[in-house]
Design a protein around this motif. Structure first.
Motif, mmCIF file in Angstrom:
data_model
loop_
_atom_site.group_PDB
_atom_site.id
_atom_site.type_symbol
_atom_site.label_atom_id
_atom_site.label_comp_id
_atom_site.label_asym_id
_atom_site.label_seq_id
_atom_site.Cartn_x
_atom_site.Cartn_y
_atom_site.Cartn_z
ATOM 1 N N VAL A 152 -0.595 -5.431 3.511
ATOM 2 C CA VAL A 152 0.292 -6.474 2.985
ATOM 3 C C VAL A 152 -0.267 -7.835 3.371
ATOM 4 N N ASN A 153 -0.132 -8.804 2.475
ATOM 5 C CA ASN A 153 -0.577 -10.172 2.794
ATOM 6 C C ASN A 153 0.249 -10.776 3.924
ATOM 7 N N LYS A 154 -0.377 -11.590 4.727
ATOM 8 C CA LYS A 154 0.351 -12.353 5.725
ATOM 9 C C LYS A 154 1.290 -13.328 5.015
ATOM 10 N N ASP A 155 2.372 -13.657 5.695
ATOM 11 C CA ASP A 155 3.316 -14.639 5.163
ATOM 12 C C ASP A 155 3.183 -15.916 5.972
ATOM 13 N N HIS A 156 2.900 -17.035 5.299
ATOM 14 C CA HIS A 156 2.702 -18.300 5.982
ATOM 15 C C HIS A 156 3.554 -19.377 5.348
ATOM 16 N N LYS A 157 4.000 -20.326 6.166
ATOM 17 C CA LYS A 157 4.749 -21.461 5.644
ATOM 18 C C LYS A 157 3.834 -22.356 4.835
ATOM 19 N N ILE A 158 4.452 -23.198 4.008
ATOM 20 C CA ILE A 158 3.693 -24.216 3.296
ATOM 21 C C ILE A 158 3.933 -25.570 3.966
ATOM 22 N N GLY A 190 15.957 -34.407 -2.746
ATOM 23 C CA GLY A 190 14.714 -34.581 -1.995
ATOM 24 C C GLY A 190 14.963 -34.819 -0.519
ATOM 25 N N GLU A 191 15.965 -35.608 -0.194
ATOM 26 C CA GLU A 191 16.301 -35.860 1.207
ATOM 27 C C GLU A 191 16.788 -34.599 1.906
ATOM 28 N N TRP A 192 17.382 -33.694 1.143
ATOM 29 C CA TRP A 192 17.934 -32.476 1.725
ATOM 30 C C TRP A 192 16.909 -31.344 1.814
ATOM 31 N N TYR A 193 15.665 -31.615 1.463
ATOM 32 C CA TYR A 193 14.625 -30.593 1.645
ATOM 33 C C TYR A 193 14.377 -30.398 3.140
ATOM 34 N N VAL A 194 14.473 -29.150 3.592
ATOM 35 C CA VAL A 194 14.337 -28.879 5.033
ATOM 36 C C VAL A 194 13.001 -28.243 5.385
ATOM 37 N N GLY A 195 12.191 -27.915 4.370
ATOM 38 C CA GLY A 195 10.856 -27.390 4.626
ATOM 39 C C GLY A 195 10.668 -25.949 4.222
ATOM 40 N N ASP A 196 9.405 -25.594 3.978
ATOM 41 C CA ASP A 196 8.984 -24.224 3.673
ATOM 42 C C ASP A 196 9.721 -23.618 2.482
ATOM 43 N N GLY A 197 10.012 -24.464 1.486
ATOM 44 C CA GLY A 197 10.616 -23.968 0.254
ATOM 45 C C GLY A 197 12.129 -23.956 0.242
ATOM 46 N N TRP A 198 12.774 -24.466 1.292
ATOM 47 C CA TRP A 198 14.229 -24.415 1.391
ATOM 48 C C TRP A 198 14.839 -25.815 1.345
ATOM 49 N N TYR A 199 15.940 -25.918 0.597
ATOM 50 C CA TYR A 199 16.748 -27.127 0.571
ATOM 51 C C TYR A 199 18.088 -26.845 1.255
ATOM 52 N N SER A 200 18.604 -27.853 1.911
ATOM 53 C CA SER A 200 19.976 -27.796 2.383
ATOM 54 C C SER A 200 20.899 -28.078 1.203
ATOM 55 N N ASP A 201 22.036 -27.396 1.163
ATOM 56 C CA ASP A 201 22.998 -27.614 0.085
ATOM 57 C C ASP A 201 23.960 -28.711 0.508
ATOM 58 N N GLY A 202 23.481 -29.962 0.421
ATOM 59 C CA GLY A 202 24.226 -31.075 0.962
ATOM 60 C C GLY A 202 23.713 -31.406 2.352
ATOM 61 N N ARG A 259 7.111 -21.205 -3.365
ATOM 62 C CA ARG A 259 7.214 -20.696 -1.996
ATOM 63 C C ARG A 259 8.525 -19.944 -1.783
ATOM 64 N N TYR A 260 9.628 -20.516 -2.286
ATOM 65 C CA TYR A 260 10.921 -19.843 -2.152
ATOM 66 C C TYR A 260 10.903 -18.498 -2.874
ATOM 67 N N SER A 261 10.175 -18.431 -3.982
ATOM 68 C CA SER A 261 10.107 -17.163 -4.725
ATOM 69 C C SER A 261 9.425 -16.066 -3.910
ATOM 70 N N GLU A 262 8.536 -16.453 -2.995
ATOM 71 C CA GLU A 262 7.943 -15.454 -2.112
ATOM 72 C C GLU A 262 8.999 -14.788 -1.236
ATOM 73 N N TYR A 263 9.920 -15.586 -0.710
ATOM 74 C CA TYR A 263 11.022 -15.006 0.063
ATOM 75 C C TYR A 263 11.830 -14.057 -0.808
ATOM 76 N N GLN A 264 12.108 -14.487 -2.027
ATOM 77 C CA GLN A 264 12.946 -13.675 -2.899
ATOM 78 C C GLN A 264 12.307 -12.323 -3.193
#
Length: 410
Positions: free
Chosen positions: A402-408, A214-226, A270-275
């Motif tokens: 195409v749908n717009k892409d927006h951060k969460i 949880g602390e390593w969550y950096v936003g918009d569906g992404w986590y830092s790996d450490g 949200r991350y699945s949208e990137y994928q």
């Protein structure tokens, strides 16, 4: 199973697979048949050999240049855990009289035999966890994930002795520390499985995994790996799927609030949208970051979000199915990623050992099965029944709306 029944099933799927590969627009049923064929192609050598006590005899021991471990001590556990983590949702489906059902029953039966052999100390394919290495922390978690995904298919039918072997093996890993990155989730998920089956578990390992991730969550569906962010596929290989399933169990046992689980699902969606967006019109995707020899496993997060029916409203199940199908065909139709005995080879698109990391061996590669999680949805689910639909990159490059892409926001 009688030989002629199995032969009929295989013939059916080979025919459907070929038809789907040759058509520009396949039906959902044809896509599913192709997925089943490809999953069988990848997973069967591991499961069948272990079921016959010939895995250690027949599986190649290819290692990355500069490999830094004892390959025999870890690669067979890697192959077992990673293979089963991907096939588990499919094996969890009930038996039926279809050709697919015949194949599924055969693989489930073989998987249970494989798990039994791996736990038998008198077996030539016995797999021990208490080796002087940290790697078993990783692959115990993938095996635990398989049990979590298919408890009635892969855990409950095991005999008491076999279950006790895995319980003891998971507990023996407490004598070593996990890496200060996504490895915390490996340790946490294994302990969460023990909690779920009523065994003594280490709550500190679970809480440490949840808190630090949880602390390593950096936003918009992404986590830092450490503590430091890495641009790779580990958000999909490990972080999103394991965190979501870990939290789901904690909620069920009233060890965490549902809002924490829902937030993790939101992040994964949200991350699945990137994928979905990075799968090109021809099915290719960027080969960036470490561990790219895991190939299709890079899309586990998108696959799990589809399996959970939690896709964001911006992408439909049909377009996800078609995007993943295109990616799978690109990787596996040409057979370039297999040796002459159908074992996966080191590389991304063919035999390319130089792209493998120093911890990668043949067994590591079976994370490729993790893209096949949506096979756990029954054949009459909309994921498989909806007409084919263009995915985002197809729409973009053909000039469609195409749908717009927006951060969460969190």
């Amino acid at each position: 199973m009688k030989g002629n029944t199995l032969l009929l099933a295989i013939t059916f799927y080979l025919t459907a697979f070929t038809a789907a590969a040759q058509q520009k627009t396949a039906t959902g049923a044809e896509d599913r048949a192709a997925w089943v064929h490809m999953l069988q192609h990848i997973a069967w050598p591991v499961i069948d050999n272990l079921a016959h006590n010939t895995l250690q005899k027949n599986m190649p021991l290819e290692k990355a240049p500069g490999y830094n471990g004892n390959v025999k001590a870890v690669t067979y556990l890697e192959a077992l855990g990673r293979t089963l983590a991907g096939v588990a949702p499919w094996l969890a489906l009930p038996d039926d009289a279809t050709p697919e059902g015949a194949l599924r029953k055969q693989m489930r039966t073989a998987a249970l035999k494989a798990l039994t052999n791996a736990a038998d100390s008198s077996s030539p394919d016995f797999i021990g966890f208490n080796v002087p290495a940290g790697q078993p922390i990783v692959d115990a978690a993938f095996l635990a994930h398989a049990f979590i995904r298919a408890p009635k298919a892969l855990w409950e039918p095991l005999n008491a002795r076999t279950k006790q072997h895995y319980i003891n093996s998971f507990k023996c890993l407490r004598n070593r520390a996990a890496g200060y990155n996504n490895w915390l989730l490996f340790a946490g998920l294994t302990e969460t499985f023990l909690l779920d089956i009523g065994e003594a578990y280490d709550p500190a390992r679970i809480q440490f995994a949840v808190n630090k991730t949880g602390e390593w969550y950096v936003g918009d569906g992404w986590y830092s790996d450490g503590p430091h962010f890495s641009m790779d596929y580990y958000n999909s290989f490990v972080i999103h799927p394991m965190l979501v399933d870990l939290l789901k169990i904690l909620v069920r046992h009233k060890k965490a609030g549902n809002e924490k689980y829902e937030q993790a699902v939101k992040h994964m969606a949200r991350y699945s949208e990137y994928q979905e967006r990075i799968i090109a019109p021809d099915g290719t995707f960027p080969a960036y970051g470490r561990s790219i020899p895991y190939r299709s496993g890079a899309f586990q997060a998108l696959a799990q979000t589809a399996l959970m029916e939690q896709l964001p409203h911006t992408i439909t199940p049909a377009q996800v199915r078609c995007a993943l199908t295109a990616m799978l065909h690109k990787l596996y139709d040409g057979n370039q990623n297999f040796d002459s005995n159908n074992w996966l080879v080191l590389g991304f698109n063919g035999h390319q050992p130089t792209v493998a990391d120093t911890y990668t061996s043949t067994g590591s590669l079976y994370m490729a099965t993790l893209a096949f999680l949506p096979l756990g949805l029954p054949a009459d689910n909309v994921f498989w029944t909806a007409p084919a639909a263009p995915w985002t990159s197809v729409k973009i490059w053909s000039g469609q709306p195409v749908n717009k892409d927006h951060k969460i926001t969190d």
